[in-house]
Design a protein around this motif. Structure first.
Motif, PDB file in Angstrom:
ATOM      1  N   ARG A 174     -25.507 -15.007  -0.273  1.00 40.01           N
ATOM      2  CA  ARG A 174     -25.145 -14.926   0.977  1.00 40.01           C
ATOM      3  C   ARG A 174     -23.843 -15.838   1.631  1.00 40.01           C
ATOM      4  O   ARG A 174     -23.132 -15.332   2.100  1.00 40.01           O
ATOM      5  CB  ARG A 174     -26.495 -15.466   1.861  1.00 40.01           C
ATOM      6  N   ARG A 175     -23.702 -16.750   0.692  1.00 45.35           N
ATOM      7  CA  ARG A 175     -22.493 -17.605   1.073  1.00 45.35           C
ATOM      8  C   ARG A 175     -21.239 -16.927   0.556  1.00 45.35           C
ATOM      9  O   ARG A 175     -20.215 -17.025   1.297  1.00 45.35           O
ATOM     10  CB  ARG A 175     -22.799 -18.940   0.294  1.00 45.35           C
ATOM     11  N   LEU A 176     -21.308 -16.388  -0.694  1.00 48.86           N
ATOM     12  CA  LEU A 176     -20.043 -15.548  -1.276  1.00 48.86           C
ATOM     13  C   LEU A 176     -19.846 -14.655  -0.285  1.00 48.86           C
ATOM     14  O   LEU A 176     -18.677 -14.310  -0.082  1.00 48.86           O
ATOM     15  CB  LEU A 176     -20.428 -15.032  -2.508  1.00 48.86           C
ATOM     16  N   ASP A 177     -20.846 -13.869   0.037  1.00 41.54           N
ATOM     17  CA  ASP A 177     -20.674 -12.542   0.756  1.00 41.54           C
ATOM     18  C   ASP A 177     -20.053 -12.832   2.248  1.00 41.54           C
ATOM     19  O   ASP A 177     -19.231 -12.201   2.707  1.00 41.54           O
ATOM     20  CB  ASP A 177     -21.922 -11.781   1.195  1.00 41.54           C
ATOM     21  N   ALA A 178     -20.556 -13.946   3.119  1.00 43.15           N
ATOM     22  CA  ALA A 178     -19.964 -14.333   4.050  1.00 43.15           C
ATOM     23  C   ALA A 178     -18.361 -14.757   3.979  1.00 43.15           C
ATOM     24  O   ALA A 178     -17.516 -14.420   4.718  1.00 43.15           O
ATOM     25  CB  ALA A 178     -20.726 -15.545   4.845  1.00 43.15           C
ATOM     26  N   ALA A 179     -18.083 -15.655   2.858  1.00 45.81           N
ATOM     27  CA  ALA A 179     -16.730 -15.989   2.561  1.00 45.81           C
ATOM     28  C   ALA A 179     -15.796 -14.839   2.316  1.00 45.81           C
ATOM     29  O   ALA A 179     -14.897 -14.776   2.885  1.00 45.81           O
ATOM     30  CB  ALA A 179     -16.585 -16.949   1.332  1.00 45.81           C
ATOM     31  N   LEU A 180     -16.338 -13.656   1.403  1.00 49.00           N
ATOM     32  CA  LEU A 180     -15.400 -12.577   1.232  1.00 49.00           C
ATOM     33  C   LEU A 180     -15.141 -11.747   2.399  1.00 49.00           C
ATOM     34  O   LEU A 180     -14.150 -11.256   2.658  1.00 49.00           O
ATOM     35  CB  LEU A 180     -15.870 -11.843   0.115  1.00 49.00           C
ATOM     36  N   GLU A 181     -16.245 -11.617   3.297  1.00 51.27           N
ATOM     37  CA  GLU A 181     -16.103 -11.057   4.545  1.00 51.27           C
ATOM     38  C   GLU A 181     -15.057 -11.545   5.193  1.00 51.27           C
ATOM     39  O   GLU A 181     -14.182 -10.841   6.098  1.00 51.27           O
ATOM     40  CB  GLU A 181     -17.271 -10.884   5.476  1.00 51.27           C
ATOM     41  N   ALA A 182     -15.120 -12.995   5.270  1.00 52.86           N
ATOM     42  CA  ALA A 182     -14.142 -13.759   6.504  1.00 52.86           C
ATOM     43  C   ALA A 182     -12.578 -13.795   5.961  1.00 52.86           C
ATOM     44  O   ALA A 182     -11.620 -13.635   6.382  1.00 52.86           O
ATOM     45  CB  ALA A 182     -14.436 -15.207   6.178  1.00 52.86           C
ATOM     46  N   GLU A 183     -12.582 -13.474   4.396  1.00 49.83           N
ATOM     47  CA  GLU A 183     -11.184 -13.247   3.593  1.00 49.83           C
ATOM     48  C   GLU A 183     -10.666 -11.963   3.751  1.00 49.83           C
ATOM     49  O   GLU A 183      -9.387 -11.612   4.005  1.00 49.83           O
ATOM     50  CB  GLU A 183     -11.202 -13.730   2.238  1.00 49.83           C
ATOM     51  N   HIS A 184     -11.371 -11.003   3.740  1.00 47.19           N
ATOM     52  CA  HIS A 184     -11.149  -9.490   3.573  1.00 47.19           C
ATOM     53  C   HIS A 184     -11.288  -8.462   4.498  1.00 47.19           C
ATOM     54  O   HIS A 184     -11.219  -7.425   4.369  1.00 47.19           O
ATOM     55  CB  HIS A 184     -11.583  -9.086   1.908  1.00 47.19           C
ATOM     56  N   GLY A 185     -12.439  -8.894   5.392  1.00 45.17           N
ATOM     57  CA  GLY A 185     -12.989  -8.104   6.384  1.00 45.17           C
ATOM     58  C   GLY A 185     -14.287  -7.559   6.154  1.00 45.17           C
ATOM     59  O   GLY A 185     -14.741  -7.636   5.073  1.00 45.17           O
ATOM     60  N   PRO A 186     -14.654  -6.777   7.320  1.00 44.57           N
ATOM     61  CA  PRO A 186     -16.083  -6.347   7.177  1.00 44.57           C
ATOM     62  C   PRO A 186     -16.379  -5.216   6.162  1.00 44.57           C
ATOM     63  O   PRO A 186     -17.360  -4.804   5.807  1.00 44.57           O
ATOM     64  CB  PRO A 186     -16.359  -5.914   8.444  1.00 44.57           C
ATOM     65  N   GLY A 187     -15.058  -4.509   5.706  1.00 44.96           N
ATOM     66  CA  GLY A 187     -15.041  -3.457   4.755  1.00 44.96           C
ATOM     67  C   GLY A 187     -15.041  -3.775   3.376  1.00 44.96           C
ATOM     68  O   GLY A 187     -15.221  -3.027   2.509  1.00 44.96           O
ATOM     69  N   ALA A 188     -15.025  -5.212   2.980  1.00 43.36           N
ATOM     70  CA  ALA A 188     -14.908  -5.627   1.708  1.00 43.36           C
ATOM     71  C   ALA A 188     -16.092  -5.536   1.066  1.00 43.36           C
ATOM     72  O   ALA A 188     -17.315  -5.514   1.337  1.00 43.36           O
ATOM     73  CB  ALA A 188     -14.759  -7.028   1.540  1.00 43.36           C
ATOM     74  N   VAL A 189     -15.974  -4.969  -0.490  1.00 45.22           N
ATOM     75  CA  VAL A 189     -16.976  -4.793  -1.242  1.00 45.22           C
ATOM     76  C   VAL A 189     -16.744  -5.642  -2.403  1.00 45.22           C
ATOM     77  O   VAL A 189     -15.723  -5.599  -2.936  1.00 45.22           O
ATOM     78  CB  VAL A 189     -17.212  -3.297  -1.611  1.00 45.22           C
ATOM     79  N   TRP A 190     -17.775  -6.312  -2.949  1.00 41.70           N
ATOM     80  CA  TRP A 190     -17.618  -6.995  -4.193  1.00 41.70           C
ATOM     81  C   TRP A 190     -19.015  -6.898  -5.077  1.00 41.70           C
ATOM     82  O   TRP A 190     -19.949  -6.372  -4.603  1.00 41.70           O
ATOM     83  CB  TRP A 190     -17.557  -8.498  -3.849  1.00 41.70           C
ATOM     84  N   ALA A 191     -18.743  -7.444  -6.474  1.00 45.87           N
ATOM     85  CA  ALA A 191     -19.763  -7.356  -7.194  1.00 45.87           C
ATOM     86  C   ALA A 191     -20.333  -8.523  -7.871  1.00 45.87           C
ATOM     87  O   ALA A 191     -19.406  -9.651  -7.932  1.00 45.87           O
ATOM     88  CB  ALA A 191     -19.313  -6.377  -8.441  1.00 45.87           C
ATOM     89  N   ALA A 192     -21.467  -8.826  -7.797  1.00 42.03           N
ATOM     90  CA  ALA A 192     -22.053  -9.929  -8.521  1.00 42.03           C
ATOM     91  C   ALA A 192     -22.894  -9.440  -9.740  1.00 42.03           C
ATOM     92  O   ALA A 192     -23.938  -8.969  -9.715  1.00 42.03           O
ATOM     93  CB  ALA A 192     -23.223 -10.579  -7.640  1.00 42.03           C
ATOM     94  N   VAL A 193     -22.562  -9.955 -11.031  1.00 45.83           N
ATOM     95  CA  VAL A 193     -23.117  -9.692 -12.232  1.00 45.83           C
ATOM     96  C   VAL A 193     -23.875 -10.863 -12.470  1.00 45.83           C
ATOM     97  O   VAL A 193     -23.677 -11.889 -12.863  1.00 45.83           O
ATOM     98  CB  VAL A 193     -22.009  -9.521 -13.238  1.00 45.83           C
ATOM     99  N   SER A 194     -25.518 -10.408 -12.581  1.00 39.48           N
ATOM    100  CA  SER A 194     -26.462 -11.616 -12.734  1.00 39.48           C
ATOM    101  C   SER A 194     -27.478 -11.078 -13.684  1.00 39.48           C
ATOM    102  O   SER A 194     -27.183 -10.314 -14.523  1.00 39.48           O
ATOM    103  CB  SER A 194     -26.780 -12.075 -11.618  1.00 39.48           C
ATOM    104  N   HIS A 195     -28.773 -11.698 -13.499  1.00 37.30           N
ATOM    105  CA  HIS A 195     -29.787 -11.159 -14.354  1.00 37.30           C
ATOM    106  C   HIS A 195     -31.129 -10.628 -13.572  1.00 37.30           C
ATOM    107  O   HIS A 195     -31.054 -10.684 -12.457  1.00 37.30           O
ATOM    108  CB  HIS A 195     -30.297 -12.545 -14.964  1.00 37.30           C
ATOM    109  N   GLY A 196     -31.977 -10.334 -14.287  1.00 39.32           N
ATOM    110  CA  GLY A 196     -33.104  -9.490 -13.557  1.00 39.32           C
ATOM    111  C   GLY A 196     -33.831 -10.296 -12.712  1.00 39.32           C
ATOM    112  O   GLY A 196     -33.925  -9.527 -11.844  1.00 39.32           O
TER     113      GLY A 196
END
Length: 241
Positions: free
Chosen positions: A135-157
Motif C-alpha cells: 500500500r505504501r509503495l502503491d501510494a508513492a508510485l501513484e503520487a510520482e507517476h499519476g493514477p494510471g501508473a502500473v507497477w510490479a511487485a515480485v514476491s512469494h506465495g
C-alpha cells in the motif's frame, strides 16, 4: 490510485523437491521456473511498468530481472525487504510432507492468524508488513507517476496471498482458500473507495494438468510448486489439425 501486478517468482529447486525454502540462500529458479518467469515477462511486455519491486531473495531477484529485461522502457528496479518470504524459523529447509505431520500444520491450515513458526514470525506479522509495504509503495508510485501508473511487485506465495486477502476484505483465517502458483500474476487496483482485485493466480499456458480435475489437498505452506506441466505428467493436449 496506481495498479499493482503481484508476481510470484518462478518455480525453484526447493519447490520441485517439496522443501520449504523460506529465506534460505542458494535457492534458484529451476529450468521450469526460468520458463515461467520468461512467460510472465512476455505477458507484461505490453504494459509500460513504472517500477519493478522485488523481495531481496534470489529467486525473486531473478524473476524481477527477467521482467525488466523484457520492458521496452527502463522501469525503476528496487528491492523491498518488507515483501520478503515469511520467516518460517525452524521449519525452514524441511520437507513439507514431514511438516504436515506436526500439530502446527493444522493451525496454519485452519486458523493461520494464530500461527507462529518456532523461531520465526507469525503469519499475522507477515501479512501486516507485506500489506503495509504494498500500500505504501502503491501510494508513492501513484503520487510520482499519476493514477494510471502500473507497477510490479515480485514476491512469494504466502505474502501475495495475504495481500490479496486484505484487498478482498478476507480475514487472514480464510487466506488458505487462495492459490498463488509459481510464475503467476495477480492484479490489484487500490481505488479511492476500495481495492479492486482484478485477477488472481493468472498463469498463461498449458492446462493439461486440469484434465482429471483437482486433488482435494490442503494448501502447502509457502505456496507449493504449482501444478505439474504436460512434460512432467506425460500428458499432452491433443493436436489441432
Amino acid at each position: 490510485m496506481a495498479t499493482v501486478i503481484l508476481v510470484r517468482h518462478g518455480r525453484t529447486n526447493a519447490n520441485a523437491d517439496g522443501i520449504l525454502a523460506g529465506r534460505a540462500s542458494q535457492v534458484h529458479l529451476d529450468a521450469s521456473g526460468c520458463e515461467q518467469a520468461t512467460r510472465v515477462a512476455e505477458q507484461l511486455a505490453v504494459v509500460p511498468l513504472v517500477a519493478v519491486v522485488s523481495s531481496p531473495l534470489e529467486r525473486c531477484r531473478q524473476t524481477s530481472q527477467i521482467i525488466v529485461e523484457h520492458q521496452a522502457g527502463a522501469p525503476r528496479s528496487e528491492i523491498e525487504p518488507a515483501i520478503t518470504e515469511c520467516d518460517y524459523g525452524q521449519w525452514q529447509g524441511r520437507r513439507l510432507n514431514e511438516l504436515a505431520k506436526e500439530s502446527l500444520w493444522s493451525l496454519v491450515q485452519h486458523q493461520p492468524s494464530a500461527a507462529v513458526f518456532p523461531g520465526g514470525e507469525s503469519l499475522a506479522a507477515m501479512q501486516a508488513r507485506s500489506v503495509a509495504a504494498i500500500r505504501r509503495l502503491d501510494a508513492a508510485l501513484e503520487a510520482e507517476h499519476g493514477p494510471g501508473a502500473v507497477w510490479a511487485a515480485v514476491s512469494h506465495g504466502d505474502p501475495i496471498k495475504s495481500v490479496l486477502a486484505d484487498a478482498l476484505g478476507m480475514h487472514l483465517d480464510l487466506f488458505q482458500r487462495l492459490t498463488v502458483d509459481p510464475g503467476s500474476i495477480s492484479i490489484i487496483h487500490y481505488g479511492q473507495q476500495r481495492p479492486q482485485v482484478i485477477r488472481v493466480d493468472m498463469v498463461p499456458g498449458d492446462l493439461s494438468w486440469l484434465r482429471n480435475g483437482l486433488p482435494g489437498t490442503e494448501e502447502e505452506v509457502g505456496g507449493g510448486a504449482g501444478p505439474q506441466t504436460a512434460v512432467e505428467t506425460g500428458v499432452h493436449a491433443p493436436r489441432i489439425h
